[in-house]
Design a protein around this motif. Sequence first.
Motif, PDB file in Angstrom:
ATOM      1  N   MET A   1      44.205  40.461  33.944  1.00  0.00           N
ATOM      2  CA  MET A   1      43.518  39.654  34.955  1.00  0.00           C
ATOM      3  C   MET A   1      42.607  38.626  34.286  1.00  0.00           C
ATOM      4  O   MET A   1      42.041  38.871  33.228  1.00  0.00           O
TER       5      MET A   1
ATOM      6  N   GLY B   1      39.491  36.990  35.767  1.00  0.00           N
ATOM      7  CA  GLY B   1      38.677  37.079  36.983  1.00  0.00           C
ATOM      8  C   GLY B   1      39.394  37.945  37.995  1.00  0.00           C
ATOM      9  O   GLY B   1      39.752  39.097  37.712  1.00  0.00           O
ATOM     10  N   ASP B   2      39.648  37.383  39.184  1.00  0.00           N
ATOM     11  CA  ASP B   2      40.365  38.123  40.224  1.00  0.00           C
ATOM     12  C   ASP B   2      41.847  37.775  40.262  1.00  0.00           C
ATOM     13  O   ASP B   2      42.567  38.237  41.157  1.00  0.00           O
ATOM     14  N   ASN B   3      42.301  36.968  39.320  1.00  0.00           N
ATOM     15  CA  ASN B   3      43.676  36.475  39.361  1.00  0.00           C
ATOM     16  C   ASN B   3      44.526  37.100  38.259  1.00  0.00           C
ATOM     17  O   ASN B   3      44.103  37.146  37.097  1.00  0.00           O
TER      18      ASN B   3
ATOM     19  N   LYS C   1      41.402  42.309  30.484  1.00  0.00           N
ATOM     20  CA  LYS C   1      40.946  40.946  30.745  1.00  0.00           C
ATOM     21  C   LYS C   1      41.424  40.048  29.611  1.00  0.00           C
ATOM     22  O   LYS C   1      41.530  40.479  28.463  1.00  0.00           O
TER      23      LYS C   1
END
Length: 516
Positions: free
Chosen positions: A421, A423-425, A511
Amino acid sequence: RADTGEAIPRAEVELSATDQATAEAIGDKRIVRTGADGAFIFADIPAGKYQLEAWSNGFTESSGPRADPAFEGRTGGLTLLLKPGEKLENLRIRLHPAGVLAGQISDEDHDAVPELDVYALLVKFVRGGRRQIIAVGRAVTDDLGNFRIPNLPPGPYYVRAGGLIARPMKQVGLKEGPAGGMQYRNTYYPGTSSLDEAQVLHLTPEGINAIQFAVPTERTFTIAGKVLAKSPRDRAEEVRYVGRDTEGYGFSTTGLGFAQVAPDGSFKTPPLPPGDYTLSADVTREGVQTELGYASVRIVDSDEHADIQIGHAIDVRGRAEAPQAFSLGGTKIALETFGPGFYLLHQGTVDSSARFLIPNVPPGENMFTLLDSDRNPVYVKKAVCNGRDYASTVIMLASGTTLDCNVTLANDTGVIHGKVMNGDNPVAKMVVVLIPESKELRRIPRYTLTSKTHADGEYRISGVIPGDYLLLAVPPSPDNKHFALDFADNHRDSAERIDMNASGVQKVNLKLTSLE
């Protein structure tokens, strides 16, 4: 243009078949030129499978030797399937503007060096932390020592010059000493013989046009000797020599070539710069290679002598053991060798009595591995030779050695999966790399594993050997820097630590890690 979207006029577009049936239908490949608006058309084309490629001066080629895998996605080729009666329209081929590396080469007396090879080099890391040097562009200096290497995709490059200058019918050193045997030392910009001290050039479409450095002269020497066969009937035709150095592999930096063997078995190499060399020769009977021989030579400051004893190569033999449910028959145990200009695998097949023989292994660093691609979860867990386990370290082999080893195979590898990911994507097309915490294990290629994320950010890594690892998600890079031995240590704060148990399955979300 890939950068601005502008049309490229007078570009050449080539349509070629990709299978035999289409080739028979279309005949020769077809080439057209684009108009002022970049448009092109191929009319009356038979149905079939095609490759569509384009090139234009000042842009990177979409085919040919410069379409290097390091620049995946930068070329403009399209693969097409044309159905009967179908019209394919609004196709887009995107070409990236090319860069130019240009400058001047002089010697230690500040004199221009003409007719000298200059290379644009890519340096990539591979599993095991080793560097692969790839020559992607070449030029020869003019009478003023000037060189120009065009049509290079933007990216990081090293520039190197050196060797012998090209003269009609032969290659010579321009400033030949009274005793002869001189050449220009292989030198990287800005003037060093070491890749570690060389300066990387970050090429853009604007180009780099003031690359100047000096290449000093150095003495060269020869290696002479005899190929000694067991029988007078056996005769080697040639001796192969390759330089061994720490620069990398894939592009020889200290020598790679052949020397003819005379009827009496004698040979003499061309002039070579100082360095370490491996010489090899073989004999054939009825066209089949039967026996090999090797010799290791170090040139310091004089000519050297080395005899090559045929049949004096290295044999590694032994017994294999495997888990109960695993069938050993046909399993291929191998030793892999890295070196400049070559990558070799020497293999032996396990027979019905669980014995194996790996013949004619070259001297130097070798590593145990398996060649069975359809048995990916199986790996070499132990390789005990003379009381020491070489399963997870390199083994140094000397000519004339016969080694007995007990090799134990295991199939208790694990699986790591998850999502990357930003962030949120979720992030697609990123590289997830699993790196051993142990620096020694990082030198063994099979311990470092990678996967690419899908459109939903998902990844999966199978075949993980039990142990302690660091797991990271990084953008793809032309030089595969995530394979460098110190990469995990430099990005430890961004890594997830993994303790993989036998046959374990772990889900780990990550991340994205920046490579800056």
